[in-house]
Each structure stands twice: as C-alpha cells, then as structure tokens.
Design an enzyme around this catalytic site. Structure first.
Site, PDB file in Angstrom:
ATOM      1  N   LYS A  78       0.800  -1.295   0.012  1.00  0.00           N
ATOM      2  CA  LYS A  78       0.095  -0.019  -0.010  1.00  0.00           C
ATOM      3  C   LYS A  78       0.707   1.160  -0.084  1.00  0.00           C
ATOM      4  O   LYS A  78       1.877   1.330   0.735  1.00  0.00           O
ATOM      5  CB  LYS A  78      -0.986  -0.005   1.354  1.00  0.00           C
ATOM      6  CG  LYS A  78      -1.898   1.135   1.270  1.00  0.00           C
ATOM      7  CD  LYS A  78      -2.855   1.021   2.499  1.00  0.00           C
ATOM      8  CE  LYS A  78      -3.765   1.941   2.649  1.00  0.00           C
ATOM      9  NZ  LYS A  78      -4.760   1.991   4.020  1.00  0.00           N
ATOM     10  N   SER A 153      -9.725   2.093   2.951  1.00  0.00           N
ATOM     11  CA  SER A 153      -8.814   2.723   2.193  1.00  0.00           C
ATOM     12  C   SER A 153      -7.803   1.959   1.289  1.00  0.00           C
ATOM     13  O   SER A 153      -7.007   2.261   0.276  1.00  0.00           O
ATOM     14  CB  SER A 153      -7.993   3.626   2.892  1.00  0.00           C
ATOM     15  OG  SER A 153      -7.100   3.345   3.897  1.00  0.00           O
ATOM     16  N   SER A 177      -9.791  -0.450   6.935  1.00  0.00           N
ATOM     17  CA  SER A 177      -9.036  -0.261   5.666  1.00  0.00           C
ATOM     18  C   SER A 177      -8.653  -1.471   5.004  1.00  0.00           C
ATOM     19  O   SER A 177      -8.182  -1.490   4.137  1.00  0.00           O
ATOM     20  CB  SER A 177      -8.272   1.140   5.783  1.00  0.00           C
ATOM     21  OG  SER A 177      -9.092   1.898   5.523  1.00  0.00           O
TER      22      SER A 177
HETATM   23  N1  GLN Z   1     -12.882   4.250   6.202  1.00  0.00           N
HETATM   24  C1  GLN Z   1     -12.361   4.671   7.459  1.00  0.00           C
HETATM   25  C2  GLN Z   1     -11.904   6.046   7.346  1.00  0.00           C
HETATM   26  O1  GLN Z   1     -12.032   6.742   6.391  1.00  0.00           O
HETATM   27  C3  GLN Z   1     -11.181   3.887   7.777  1.00  0.00           C
HETATM   28  C4  GLN Z   1      -9.846   4.175   7.284  1.00  0.00           C
HETATM   29  C5  GLN Z   1      -8.827   3.192   7.465  1.00  0.00           C
HETATM   30  O2  GLN Z   1      -8.981   2.232   8.123  1.00  0.00           O
HETATM   31  N2  GLN Z   1      -7.660   3.689   6.902  1.00  0.00           N
HETATM   32  O3  GLN Z   1     -11.305   6.638   8.274  1.00  0.00           O
END
Ligand code: GLN
Length: 496
Positions: A78, A153, A177
């Site tokens: 990532k 994400s 994410s």
């Molecule tokens: N979707 C969540 C957010 O927008 C989690 C993001 C993540 O786990 N990095 O914060």
C-alpha cells in the site's frame, strides 16, 4: 489473470527451482500490464529494483541457501508504507514526489523472509476513505465490476490480489481499511492486534488505531505473510514484546467446541438482505463444524462511528501538521508581499484533498479549548467502555462472527455524503478502538443488476487471539470454498 497457486506452493516451487523468483515476478508484471488499465490498482511498480531482488534470491537458492518462508513471492505494498528508492505518495498531491530514505520495518521483514516487494498500490488519500475514490491520482476499480469501488482505503491492495496480479499485498487498517476492501473484493484481509505488527514506516493516520496487515486469496496465505511481519520492533515502542506465536501450527486443527458469539447488533435491518443471509449461512456452517453458537450483545456497536470520527480525526489533525510545505513534499512558494504563513496555507490548501481537509478541521475542532472535554475526552471515555464491552463478551465466547460490511461494493461516485461513506465502517471501527484482531474472508455473493459481488464475513478475537481467529477462519474456508471463485477480467476493457 495469472494463477500463482498458493504462496506456500509458489515458494516451494521457487525453492526447489521448479520455477524462479524472476519468473514469478515477471508473471505479475505481465498481468498488471495486460489488465491493470481497467482496474488502476497500482500507483507504480518498481520493476528494475524488484528484478534485481528476485535475481539475487534465485542466486542464493542456486547456491543452496535457505532464503525464507516467502522465497521469491512477489508482494504489493500500500502506498502509505514507505519503501526506499520508489515514491510513497499516500494517494496525496502533497507527497506526489516524496521518496523515503528508508524502508518500513514490514518491508525489511518481508525481505528477510525472502519475499519480493515490487510496487505500490493506490489508496484513499492518507488512508481516509472507504472506496479508494479519494485517491488524488484517480479511483481504483473493483475487479468484480469495474463500475464499482473496491472498498478502501487499501482498495488498490485488495483489488490487486482479487485480480490475481499478485498472491499477496500489505494494507493498513485504522477503522476497517483492510477488512472492508477485502470484503468488497472477495479476498482475505487481516487486521492484527494493535501492536502486533510494527508501524515504523507506515505514514501515520491515527497512531493509536493504525495496524498494518496482509491481503491474500486464502487464510493460510495471509497467515504466512502475517507470520513474517509480526513481532516486536525497537523502532516502534507500541509493539508488543511477546514473540508472535506460530500461527500455522494449529491452523488445521478442528474447531469443535469453539464458542462463536453472534452479537444481535450485527444482524441489522440496515444491512442488505444478502448480507444477513450470508451471516445466517455462516452460522449454519459453523454449527456443522461443531462450534457452539452463543447469542451475545454489543450495544456499543452503535456508538463506534461517532467515537472513531472524533479520535481518528483528532490524531490525524495533529499528525498531518508535519506536511507544511517545508519539511516534506509539495511547496507553493509565497507570492510578492506574502509571508511564511501563506506558504503553509497554500501548500496545505493545494496539497490536501477535500476529505483530508475535512478530517483536519474536524480534528482541530474536537481538540480545541472549549470543545476538548465535550468531544475528545468524552470519546476517550467511550473508547474505554467499548474495550470493556469486548472484554466482557470474550468471557462468553472465543470469537465473534458478523458481516464485515452492511452491503456489497457500491458504484463509483454514488456516495456523495461523507456520513453515508463513514457508515460503511459500522462493523469494523470498534476493533481498532479496542485494539483487538479481526479478519474478513470470502463468505458468499450478492447479485446486483446482473453482477456477482462478493460478501465478506468478519471474525474478531481478543487481543493476541490471532491463533484462534485464523483457525476459525481457515476451517470456514475449508468447509465452504467461496475463495475459489475469482472475477473474470474483461479483456475488452483492459488498458493495453
Ligand atoms: N474508512 C475509514 C476512514 O475513512 C477507515 C480508514 C482506515 O482504516 N484507514 O477513516
């Protein structure tokens, strides 16, 4: 798509020189060349550096050396995990040309295990989002239906594994994410216990919530990668100092008598019917495997999102202060008559996208004098209650079962309201708030307008309960085989 087989198989074939690390890498690069045009899961690949690394592994194998359990296995990373010698953008214009002078600990550990990290996958800007639509360089498309999001994400990592571009990838999980995109792309994703994997070299979002973890096609493959990266690290004082147990040892031990908790809050009228059906079917599968299903309650499920969206942005607003146009990344110089403050304001204003700016404002607000007690302090108190609630529930059961997400993948561009986007993580944020471990694994499919979309089952276990968590997941996988179904990549829609 290329079929790498399982990681254990691939590494074994490379070790016995039936194939080579170079050939495995070339197969990945080739399928990315042919198919990633339609999916856009990679921000960049570092073919030359990776080839040199793969050649070195092949030479060491030729000379009889044991190069480790992930011998020659190509792994995607990532783009918020730093790797030396290639860009780390975090999906943000502000870091568009940033190159790290060092490798994250997880990269070193992958190298030590013989793996070949070979490219960076797209993510929501600074990992803030649930669809990988907030990547400044363009969205990622779900391999099951390219008009839909892969989740986020870590959407690029999940999509790359689902599309068969590589056998495994790393992601990060602050509020879901890893698990949420794994669910939406039909692959396995593990969020380890807080502190089990070093965060050194992960660009911080919410450091009390962030964990790095693997994506793979099977539980065993994901476990092999987790095993390689888990453990204490002198560079991250929040890592746990007990050595990681051998997760593979008991992976195939039957789960008869295991107590699986089914929180009534997880089967919700707000879920898609297909999601509730999938959970009910999973319960039956576990009964068939001899597990005991226990009805439990987690009433604080409902306050998770509110708590997370105070703590996460609070931490993010203070972390992202370092991107000031001076020390890292993009700099917009002050114009005539302007001052240093204008440089900060313009660099940050142009460098950060709308969602990141929203989080910075939210976080700054909840930390400001006058609101700190009402929001931030209150959220920390609720955090303690959520932890306590999990501790109590884990007296009654060994593992919790439920959906990873309330619905399958949504069409790109269909959610314009931030709150609706935040609710995608209803079932995942509390594991981060409490620091426990969780996994999403393929557990069925939904039909949406003629498309088949994968659904993920989430299992959660107490802190350091990875052994039991992974065994419960592996036994489900063996009994159901949902992971064996893969998306068909449309040759007409490919980039080249
Ligand atoms: N979707 C969540 C957010 O927008 C989690 C993001 C993540 O786990 N990095 O914060």
């Amino acid at each position: 798509m290329s079929d790498h087989g399982t990681i254990a198989d691939l590494a074994a074939r490379i070790r016995t020189r039936e194939t080579t690390a170079v050939a495995a890498l070339e197969a990945c690069l080739d399928s990315i060349d042919r198919h990633d045009g339609a999916i856009a899961s990679f921000q960049c690949t570092s073919a030359d550096v990776a080839r040199a690394r793969a050649e070195a592994i092949d030479r060491r194998i030729d000379s009889g050396e044991d190069v480790g359990p992930l011998a020659g296995v190509p792994i995607a990373i990532k783009d918020n995990i730093v790797t030396r010698g290639e860009p780390t953008t975090c999906g943000s214009r502000i870091l568009e040309h940033f190159q790290s002078p060092y490798d994250a600990t997880v990269i070193q550990r992958l190298n030590d295990a013989g793996a070949v990290p070979f490219g960076k996958t797209r993510c929501d800007e600074f990992a803030m989002g649930s669809g990988t639509e907030y990547c400044a360089f363009g969205p990622v498309h779900n391999p099951w239906d390219t008009s839909r999001v892969p989740g986020g994400s870590s959407g690029g990592s999940a999509a790359a594994v689902a599309a068969g571009f590589c056998p495994a990838a790393l992601g990060s999980d602050t509020g879901g994410s890893i698990r949420q995109p794994a669910s939406l792309c039909g692959v396995v994703g593990i969020k380890p216990t807080y502190g089990r994997v070093s965060r050194y070299g992960l660009v911080s979002f919410g450091p009390s919530l962030d964990q790095i973890g693997p994506f793979a096609r099977t539980v065993e493959d994901a476990t092999l990668v987790l095993q390689a990266i888990a453990g204490e690290d002198v560079h991250d004082s929040t890592t746990i100092d007990t050595p990681a147990e051998d997760y593979l040892k008991d992976l195939h031990v039957p789960i008869e008598g295991l107590r699986i908790g089914l929180p009534r809050e997880y089967i919700d009228t707000g879920n898609d019917d297909a999601v509730n059906d999938m959970v009910n079917a999973a319960v039956e599968t576990y009964r068939g495997l001899g597990a005991e299903i226990v009805d439990v309650q987690l009433p604080l499920t409902d306050v998770g999102i509110a708590t997370y969206y105070v703590i996460g942005p609070a931490e993010a607003s203070s972390n992202l202060a370092r991107f000031d146009g001076i020390r890292y990344g993009r700099r917009v110089p002050p114009g005539p008559g302007e001052e240093l403050f204008d440089l900060y304001a313009k660099s940050r204003g142009e460098g950060f996208g709308p969602e990141v700016r929203r989080r910075i404002m939210l976080g700054t607000y909840v930390l400001s004098a006058g609101y700190y007690d009402a929001y931030y302090k209150r959220a920390l108190q609720v955090r303690r209650l959520i932890r306590q609630e999990f501790e109590n529930v884990f007296q009654q059961c060994d593992v919790l079962l439920g959906p990873t997400t309330p619905a399958p993948a949504f069409p790109i561009g269909s959610i314009s309201d931030p709150l609706t986007m935040y609710l995608c993580d209803r079932y995942t944020v509390n594991a981060n708030i409490a620091g426990i471990c969780g996994i999403s694994l393929p557990a069925g499919f939904a039909d949406a307008n003629g498309c088949t979309l994968p659904l993920g089952l989430q299992l959660q276990a107490p802190a350091l309960g990875e052994g039991t968590l992974l065994r419960a997941a592996r036994m489900f996988e063996a009994a159901t085989n949902h992971h064996a179904r893969t998306p068909e990549l449309d040759p007409a829609a490919t980039g080249s």
